[in-house]
Structures are given as C-alpha cells and as structure tokens.
Scaffold this active site. Structure first.
Site, PDB file in Angstrom:
ATOM      1  N   CYS A 292       7.098  19.609   5.926  1.00 13.18           N
ATOM      2  CA  CYS A 292       6.989  20.881   5.215  1.00 13.18           C
ATOM      3  C   CYS A 292       6.567  20.642   3.767  1.00 13.18           C
ATOM      4  O   CYS A 292       5.414  20.284   3.543  1.00 13.18           O
ATOM      5  CB  CYS A 292       8.279  21.677   5.337  1.00 13.18           C
ATOM      6  SG  CYS A 292       7.964  23.448   5.220  1.00 13.18           S
TER       7      CYS A 292
ATOM      8  N   HIS B  17       9.102  21.867  11.096  1.00 12.60           N
ATOM      9  CA  HIS B  17      10.309  21.037  10.974  1.00 12.60           C
ATOM     10  C   HIS B  17      10.665  20.394  12.313  1.00 12.60           C
ATOM     11  O   HIS B  17      11.457  20.958  13.073  1.00 12.60           O
ATOM     12  CB  HIS B  17      11.495  21.895  10.504  1.00 12.60           C
ATOM     13  CG  HIS B  17      11.367  22.350   9.099  1.00 12.60           C
ATOM     14  ND1 HIS B  17      11.948  21.686   8.051  1.00 12.60           N
ATOM     15  CD2 HIS B  17      10.708  23.395   8.559  1.00 12.60           C
ATOM     16  CE1 HIS B  17      11.658  22.309   6.924  1.00 12.60           C
ATOM     17  NE2 HIS B  17      10.906  23.352   7.201  1.00 12.60           N
TER      18      HIS B  17
ATOM     19  N   GLU C 249      12.591  18.019  12.819  1.00 11.66           N
ATOM     20  CA  GLU C 249      13.995  17.583  12.836  1.00 11.66           C
ATOM     21  C   GLU C 249      14.924  18.590  13.514  1.00 11.66           C
ATOM     22  O   GLU C 249      15.965  18.210  14.029  1.00 11.66           O
ATOM     23  CB  GLU C 249      14.491  17.274  11.412  1.00 11.66           C
ATOM     24  CG  GLU C 249      14.713  18.470  10.488  1.00 11.66           C
ATOM     25  CD  GLU C 249      13.466  18.942   9.754  1.00 11.66           C
ATOM     26  OE1 GLU C 249      12.355  18.651  10.236  1.00 11.66           O
ATOM     27  OE2 GLU C 249      13.595  19.623   8.718  1.00 11.66           O
TER      28      GLU C 249
END
Ligand code: GLN
Length: 537
Positions: free
Chosen positions: A385, A511, A513
């Site tokens: 990001c 993202h 993650e």
C-alpha cells in the site's frame, strides 16, 4: 423447537491483554477441526463506530474484512486460525449499537417510548449476537467481549449476555471467563484471589461462568484448581490452565490437552463428532519450533514501537517462514530514523526489506530511502500500500529525474503527482469508513513475479486506501523499467508494480497480509521470504 445455534461468551478479568482473542480462536479451531461450523465475534465497548479512525498506537492494526469492514485486529486472529473469512457482522462496537438505536429513534420506530440502555441498547446487542448465528446457520458462535469485567462501558454487554443466556435456556450457551493467576516471586506463590474477585464481579452482574481459563506463568497444581473451582462455583474439570507459550499457534493444542473443547461440547449439549483433526496444524507448529534456517527481514514503518500496529504482517511472515521451513527474524525499523548517511548501516544486514502501509507525512522520506537502498542493492523488496506508493515516488525521483515527485497526500501541489487521490475519493469529507475498502479483483500479467507466486491471473485482494498510481505517468515508468503488472479490470487502477530487472521487487496497492492464514500462507509473502533466503547465497 431445539435451539440450533449454540453460543459461547468469553470475557476477561483481572487484567487486560490476557489473550481472549487467542483463547476464542483456539476453541473455535478445536471445534472446527471436529467438524462443527463456527465463527467468532468481537464486541468492542468503545464509542468509535469502528477502529478505522483510530491511530494504530491506540489500538493496534485496523483489520479489513473481505466485505470492507474496518475491524478489530482480533478478527485477523480468527481468520488466521479458522481459514474462513469474517464479515461486517463479526465486529460490533458501542458506536455501532448506539448509531443503530439513535437512527431508529429518529425514524420514529420506538413509537413514543423513552429510549434506554435497558431494553433498547441491550436488545440491539442481543440482535447482533443472534444475527450472526442465524444468518449463517452455524453450530456455534463464540462472542468475545472486549475490555475487562468491571469496566463501566462493558456493563450493557454483560447484561445483554445475561438476558440472552436466560432466553436461550439451559444447555444452549456457555460462559468462559479468562483471568490471570499472578506469581509472586517474593513468596514463591501463585495467587488466586484476583480470580475470585473477578468472578464475584460477574456474579454481581447475574452471571455464573461455566469455565475459567487461568492465564499463568507456572503450572497450576490440582489443589489450586480445586480451590478456584470451589470458590468460584465451577466444576473442577472446568478450570483450565493457559500457561505462557512461545507461539500463539500452540494454544489450540494446549487447550485440547486441557479438554477445553470437550468441556464446552458437553456444556452445550452438542452432538458428539469425534476427535479434532489437527495433523496440518501440528505440522505447522512443529516447523515453527524447529526451523531449518533463519532469515533476517526488515519491516520499515512508523509505528514500529507497537508491533501490534503491524499484526497481520508479522503473522504473515510466520506463515510464510513455515512454508519455507525457516524462521523469519523480523527487524522493526523506524522509518523516521533513516537518513542518507545511516541507511546502508541500518539496512545492510537484511536479506529482504518490506516497506509498510501507512497514512500521512511522518516517516515517509525514510521509507523512500529504504526503497532506494533495496532497489540499488538488489535486496528483495516488498512494498504494501503506502510501501508501493513510496516505491513509485522513489523511482520517479531517482530514475525518471522527477526530483520533486510525491503523492498528493504528502504535497498537494507537487509538480509530479505520481500518486494521486482516486477519482471516487474526491469530495469525500467524512473520514470514517470512506476509503476504498475490502476485496476487489485484479488481473495479473503472465511472466511476472506476482504471477509466479499466485500461479493464476485472476485474483482478489483486500484494500484500504484513498490514493492510487497516477496512470498519466504509466508509459514513462514502463519505459524506464518499473512495470505495472496487476490492474483492476473495471477501473484500470494499478494494483501491482514490479521492476523486472531486479532480484525480487514487488509493490502492491492492496493488503495481502489480511488474507494470510496458517493453512494458506499468502503466496507473495512465501515468495518474498524465498527470495530473501536466496539473496546473496
Ligand atoms: N495513505 C495511502 C492511501 O490512502 C496508503 C494507505 C495504506 O497504506 N493503507 O492511499
């Protein structure tokens, strides 16, 4: 009619941060691995509508669900343990409850009644707890109440749960209370009094817990367990030890040894379904405990003093490390401390550099320096990001010669707005819940690092941003060697940037993650760790 969905409530006492989220996720994992359908819900007693507007220093990472909710970081644990996505419904805050009740009042729905905490607020809390179970036809919903029993702000939740338990009837709900048994080194003793007091507070609120989970540094003797059972009115078998462990991923295995799952199954009168199937989980924990190698990776961010601010990234590295049979030693680097003169010294021993997401100006120049170091020294680089946006700014400044290039988030009237506010964001004035949030599709080009990781062209990833790569500069970047390799098929928004001539240089606007789990480590993290392992071999 028999009650179809059963409910488990989890509260904490004595101290905060005892790990209610991990206990809830561990119990859910055990029930799931026996074949029950289960989800976990978090009730947060703060007045913010969601944690989206909270500074990460306040409350750690803001986790984003597929359907675009900005939520508590515990939902990340739930997904990482269960490998099942959560949704808007899984996180309730006092702000959300009041927002609903007040808008109903303005609408005239209460027909002239005085609107009160009891019954209106408690009814809305109960509605949201039950909705999750009935909507998804689940066997079990585990609801975790944030904060510590005795806090003023959690009282309406405790009262709502008291009522709900009564409405559900015996055998349809179970109440777990997690407390701390401190060890006094001066006297060499474990102390149960704080637990007794904490249970007393629950009893004053009309709740008798069924199970006590005692967090402790030392093993609890049978005598101590019996004493707690006697003074707190619970069965001796329902006093569960939760001893400190090296990794949170061991907790389900510990809870299984303590029979937490079978005790809950018994309390809920659930149809028996056989023993938990935990082969994959056990394998994962074994690798975590016996890694074949180690690799040092740097996480460059501005909230590094509080690692919880990067919770999902930290956990993704644990999953990706295990997939590579190695342990990722994560070095948290404050981007504000990086300067032209110290960057080589501070980043010199890293085998991979990740530049973290973030908002605002602080620390941005250090992040850009970290990107430059990674790019020039061929160190595997992963930008997430804002990390990708920094990679774009760095490339513009140092390769394309646009020395004043920036994101318009940092300098509104930069002559080279290589990162700019998304069209759909222009004119937005409310800060809460208005970013580009949740899962969007992305097409990945073949013969790229990203494609090699995903093994497919059509992917979906979660987002949380307002700014994007400015497509006016696309050709110049591509010609000079930084290539957009992932696009949103509907808007043409650049989602992935790579430098093909570099060892491993991937920046993503989304993202990854948020979607890495124990059973499905995220492919980009897995390949980034692999590149780091191979760096300078
Ligand atoms: N601040 C940047 C944006 O809003 C990046 C956001 C992020 O890193 N999550 O686009």
């Amino acid at each position: 009619m028999p009650q179809s969905t059963k409910y488990v409530f989890v509260t904490g006492g004595v101290a905060s941060s005892l790990g209610k989220g991990i206990i809830s996720a561990s119990l859910a994992k055990l029930l799931q691995s026996r074949g029950y359908s289960v989800t976990i819900q978090k009730l947060d007693p703060y007045i913010n509508v969601d944690p989206g507007t909270l500074n990460p220093y306040e409350h750690g990472e803001c986790y984003v669900t597929e359907d675009g909710a900005e939520t508590d970081l515990d939902l990340g644990h739930y997904e990482r343990f269960l490998n099942v996505p959560t949704s808007q419904l899984n996180n309730v805050t006092t702000g959300k409850i009041y927002q609903t009740v007040i808008s109903k009042e303005r609408h005239g729905d209460y027909l002239g009644k005085t609107v009160q905490v009891i019954p209106h607020i408690t009814d809305e809390i109960k509605r949201r707890i039950k909705l999750l179970g009935t909507k998804n036809k689940l066997d079990v919903v585990i609801t975790e109440i944030g904060g510590t029993v005795g806090d003023i702000e959690s009282l309406p939740y405790i009262e709502a749960v008291r009522q709900l338990r009564w409405e559900l009837g015996a055998g349809n709900s179970a109440f777990i209370h997690l407390t701390l048994v401190p060890f006094l080194s001066a006297s060499g003793e474990l102390k149960t009094k704080p637990t007794q007091h904490s249970v007393k507070v629950l009893l004053e609120n009309g709740i008798q817990p069924d199970v006590l989970v005692l967090r402790t540094e030392k093993t609890l003797s049978q005598d101590l367990r019996r004493k707690v059972a006697l003074f707190c009115n619970v069965e001796a078998e329902a006093v569960v030890e939760s001893i400190d462990v090296k990794t949170i991923y061991e907790v389900p295995l510990l809870m299984q040894k303590e029979n937490l799952d079978s005790t809950i199954i018994r309390k809920l009168n659930l149809e028996p379904k056989g023993e938990p199937k935990l082969e994959d989980w056990n394998k994962f924990v074994n690798i975590l405990k016996n890694p074949k190698s180690r690799v040092k990776i740097g996480l460059v961010g501005k909230y590094v003093e509080l690692p919880d601010a990067y919770k999902s990234i930290v956990e993704s590295f644990i999953h990706a490390g295990a997939a590579n049979e190695c342990k990722v030693e994560l070095s948290l680097i404050q981007s504000e401390d990086l300067t032209n003169t110290n960057v080589a010294e501070k980043l010199g021993d890293l085998k991979g550099i990740l530049v973290a997401p973030g908002f605002g100006h602080r620390g941005i120049e250090g992040k850009i320096l970290a990107v430059k170091y990674a790019r020039e020294n061929n160190v595997p680089f992963f930008g997430i990001c804002l990390g990708m946006q920094c990679a774009v700014i760095e490339f513009a400044r140092n390769v394309l010669g646009m020395t004043e290039a920036n994101s318009t988030e940092m300098v509104r009237n930069t002559p080279y707005p290589v990162i700019d506010l998304m069209e759909a964001q222009k004119g937005i004035t409310d800060m809460g819940g208005t970013m580009r949030l949740g899962a969007y599709p992305c097409n990945v080009k073949k013969s790229t690092k990203a494609f090699a990781a995903y093994h497919k062209a059509d992917i979906q990833e979660r987002h949380r941003h307002r700014y994007e790569f400015n497509n006016l500069f696309l050709e110049q970047f591509e010609k000079a060697g930084m290539t957009p390799v992932g696009f949103n098929p509907d808007t043409n928004l650049v989602e992935i940037m790579e430098i093909p001539s570099h060892n491993w240089f991937v920046g993503v606007q989304f993202h990854p993650e948020y979607s890495s789990t124990v059973l499905k480590p995220h492919p980009l993290f897995v390949d980034f760790v692999k590149a780091a392992l191979n760096f300078n071999k």
